[in-house]
Design an enzyme around this catalytic site. Structure first.
Site, mmCIF file in Angstrom:
data_model
loop_
_atom_site.group_PDB
_atom_site.id
_atom_site.type_symbol
_atom_site.label_atom_id
_atom_site.label_comp_id
_atom_site.label_asym_id
_atom_site.label_seq_id
_atom_site.Cartn_x
_atom_site.Cartn_y
_atom_site.Cartn_z
ATOM 1 C CG ASN A 347 -2.661 84.563 54.753
ATOM 2 O OD1 ASN A 347 -3.224 85.063 55.720
ATOM 3 N ND2 ASN A 347 -3.185 84.595 53.538
ATOM 4 C CG HIS A 378 -5.752 83.523 47.545
ATOM 5 N ND1 HIS A 378 -5.637 82.352 48.258
ATOM 6 C CD2 HIS A 378 -4.969 84.425 48.191
ATOM 7 C CE1 HIS A 378 -4.809 82.532 49.273
ATOM 8 N NE2 HIS A 378 -4.389 83.783 49.266
#
Length: 494
Positions: A347, A378
Site C-alpha cells: 500500500n 481504515h
C-alpha cells in the site's frame, strides 16, 4: 456474514449486471467494481489517444475525467455516492474560505471526521445487513486526496520555502485550484473506484501534458545518442500489469476461498494442531488473503498508466518506468527481510500519504501517531487497532534489533546469508501475526487468536525493547531544506 438468498443483488448501485452476478455466483457489487475498472481501462486508452494534450484542451480533459468518474461512482454505489460528492463540496468550501495557516487543519478534521462517521454508520447503524455495497473505499481515497492537497496548499502559500523539506517544496501548490481542477483531481474516472492517491501537481501536469516531459528532462538524452526526447509508451507496462492482475484473480478464486483466516481459531484446529504447524498455516492463510489486494491495486495502476499517467522516469538501465502510482511491489513484499521493508512496499501510496500529512508534520511521537491515523483511516473495527498497535510494538523492536545487531552479520557472506534467511522468516511470521486481527475485525476472535499464539510476538518485542538500547534515528530526513543547503555551503567553504 452470510447473506440471505438473493443477497448478491442487494446494492444501491446498478442492477444491470445482476444476471451475470447470478450466473457466476459473485456478489453484484463486486461484479460492478470489476466492470467499472475494465471499462475505465478501455476509456483510459481512448482518453490517451483521442483526448491527449495535443488533441484537446486541459478543460476538456478535466471535464471528461470528472464526468466519467461521477458516472462510475453512481453506477457502483447509487445514492450512496452522495457521500463522496458531499465531502468533496464541503472541503472545496473550506479550501476557499479558510485561512491559509489553518486550511490543512480544517480540511483534515472535516475529511477524517466525515469518513469516521460513515465508518460508524455502516457498522453500527446498518450493521452490513441492509446492503452489501461498500462505498468507504472511494471515500477513503478522496479523504487522502483532500488532506494531501490541503497540506501542499498550506506549504505553497502559508510557509516560506526555507521552512520546507526538499519534497515538500517540490510538491507545494502555489495557487488555489479552480472548481473544475479540484473536481477532476478528486473524482477522475481513473482513481474514483480504487485509487490510488496521487499528488495534485503531478495530476495537473498529466492533464496539461507536462507529466512525462518533466521526467524526461531529468536525463541527458544527447549522451545516450538521442537527437530529441523519446516518447515512452505505457502499453508494455499496462500489458505486464494486466498479466499480474489475471494471475492474482486466478489465485483469489482458487486459494482465498479454500484457506479462510477463520480456520486458525477453529476449536478443533486449535486442539489437534501443534504450535509450529499453526504458525505454518497462519502463513498460508495470510498468503491466500493477498491476491485480492494484488488484483485491485495492480488493475488500478494499469488504468492510470493506460491513460498516460504514472510515468516516473528512467532507471539506471535506461528502461522507462511506469511506477509513480504503483501501490505495491510484490517481489519486495514476498522477499522482505525487515518489517520496515514489508510496510514500505505494501500500500505504497497510502504509506506516502501518511508520511506527508502526519509523520513529517507530527511535533512528537511521529511513528505512534502515524500508526494511529492509519488505523482511524481504515475504519473503527477493533481488529484494525489491534493490528496497528501491535505494528508499533514490532516496528520499534525490529528497529532496535537491526540497529544493535545487523552490523555483526555483515563481516562475511555466509553470515549475511544466514542473517537474511532468519530475518525473512521472522519478518513474514511477524507480519502474519500482526495482520490477522485486521482480517478478523472483532475483539473476541482476535483475543482467541493471540491466546492460541501465546502472545509470543508481543512478549518477544517487549523483551527486546527492555534489553536492547534504543538508538536515536537520524533526523536528516525531516530536516528543512534551508538547513541542508546551509550545511552544503559550509562544506564548500572549508
Amino acid at each position: 456474514m452470510a447473506g440471505p438468498p438473493g443477497a448478491p443483488h442487494r446494492t444501491t448501485g446498478s442492477t444491470l449486471l445482476h444476471p451475470l452476478s447470478e450466473l457466476l455466483g459473485i456478489p453484484l457489487d463486486q461484479i460492478n467494481f470489476v466492470a467499472c475498472q475494465l471499462f475505465a481501462l478501455l476509456a483510459a486508452f481512448w482518453f490517451r489517444i483521442y483526448l491527449g494534450p495535443s488533441h484537446a484542451s486541459s478543460a476538456v480533459r478535466h471535464a471528461f475525467a470528472t464526468l466519467f468518474g461521477i458516472y462510475f461512482a453512481v453506477f457502483c454505489f447509487g445514492w450512496y455516492s452522495i457521500h463522496l460528492f458531499v465531502l468533496v463540496m464541503m472541503n472545496y468550501g473550506i479550501m476557499n474560505m479558510a485561512s491559509i495557516p489553518n486550511i490543512h487543519r480544517y480540511s483534515f478534521v472535516v475529511a477524517m471526521g466525515y469518513l469516521t462517521l460513515c465508518h460508524i454508520s455502516r457498522i453500527y447503524i446498518f450493521h452490513y445487513g441492509i446492503l452489501t455495497t461498500d462505498f468507504s473505499g472511494p471515500l477513503m481515497i478522496i479523504t487522502q486526496k483532500i488532506t494531501t492537497l490541503a497540506c501542499q496548499l498550506h506549504d505553497g502559500i502559508g510557509r516560506q520555502a526555507e521552512e520546507l523539506t526538499a519534497e515538500q517544496n517540490r510538491l507545494a501548490v502555489k495557487t488555489r485550484p479552480s472548481l473544475l481542477e479540484y473536481l477532476s483531481y478528486l473524482l477522475n474516472f481513473m482513481s474514483i473506484i480504487a485509487g490510488p492517491c496521487s499528488n495534485y501537481k503531478d495530476y495537473i501536469a498529466f492533464i496539461e501534458g507536462r507529466h512525462v516531459h518533466m521526467k524526461l528532462l531529468e536525463v541527458n538524452w544527447k549522451q545516450k545518442g538521442y537527437d530529441r526526447l523519446p516518447d515512452p509508451s505505457p502499453t508494455g507496462a499496462v500489458m505486464y500489469k494486466l498479466c499480474v492482475t489475471l494471475v492474482s484473480l486466478i489465485l483469489f478464486l482458487t486459494l482465498t476461498k479454500n484457506f479462510p483466516m477463520a480456520y486458525i481459531i477453529d476449536n478443533e484446529f486449535l486442539d489437534t494442531t501443534p504450535f509450529l504447524s499453526r504458525l505454518g498455516y497462519l502463513y498460508v492463510v495470510t498468503q491466500a488473503a493477498k491476491p485480492k489486494y494484488y488484483f485491485a491495486w495492480t488493475l488500478a495502476d494499469a488504468v492510470n498508466n493506460a491513460a498516460g499517467y504514472g510515468f516516473s522516469g528512467v532507471d539506471e538501465r535506461g528502461t522507462f518506468r511506469w511506477d509513480l502510482l504503483s501501490n505495491l511491489n510484490i517481489w519486495n513484499i514476498e522477499t522482505a527481510t525487515s518489517f520496515k521493508m514489508y510496510i514500505e512496499n505494501w500500500n505504497i501510496q497510502t504509506a506516502a500519504w501518511l508520511k506527508r500529512v502526519c509523520y513529517d508534520r507530527a511535533p512528537w511521537y511521529p511513528t505512534a501517531l502515524t500508526f494511529i491515523l492509519s488505523a482511524l483511516w481504515h475504519g473503527i473495527y477493533p481488529g484494525y487497532y489491534f493490528t496497528f498497535l501491535t505494528g508499533i510494538l514490532i516496528t520499534l523492536a525490529a528497529r532496535a534489533i537491526r540497529n544493535n545487531c545487523r552490523h555483526y552479520f555483515l563481516l562475511s557472506v555466509p553470515l549475511k546469508i544466514a542473517y537474511d534467511v532468519v530475518t525473512w522468516v521472522v519478518t513474514q511470521l511477524a507480519v502474519c501475526y500482526t495482520v490477522a486481527p485486521f482480517v478478523m475485525l472483532a475483539v473476541e476472535p482476535t483475543i482467541k487468536f493471540y491466546k492460541s499464539m501465546y502472545f509470543h510476538m508481543h512478549i518477544l518485542s517487549i523483551l527486546v525493547l527492555l534489553m536492547l538500547p534504543i538508538r536515536p534515528q537520524a533526523q536528516s530526513i525531516r530536516k528543512p531544506q534551508n538547513q541542508a543547503m546551509q550545511n552544503s555551503v559550509k562544506s564548500k567553504d572549508k
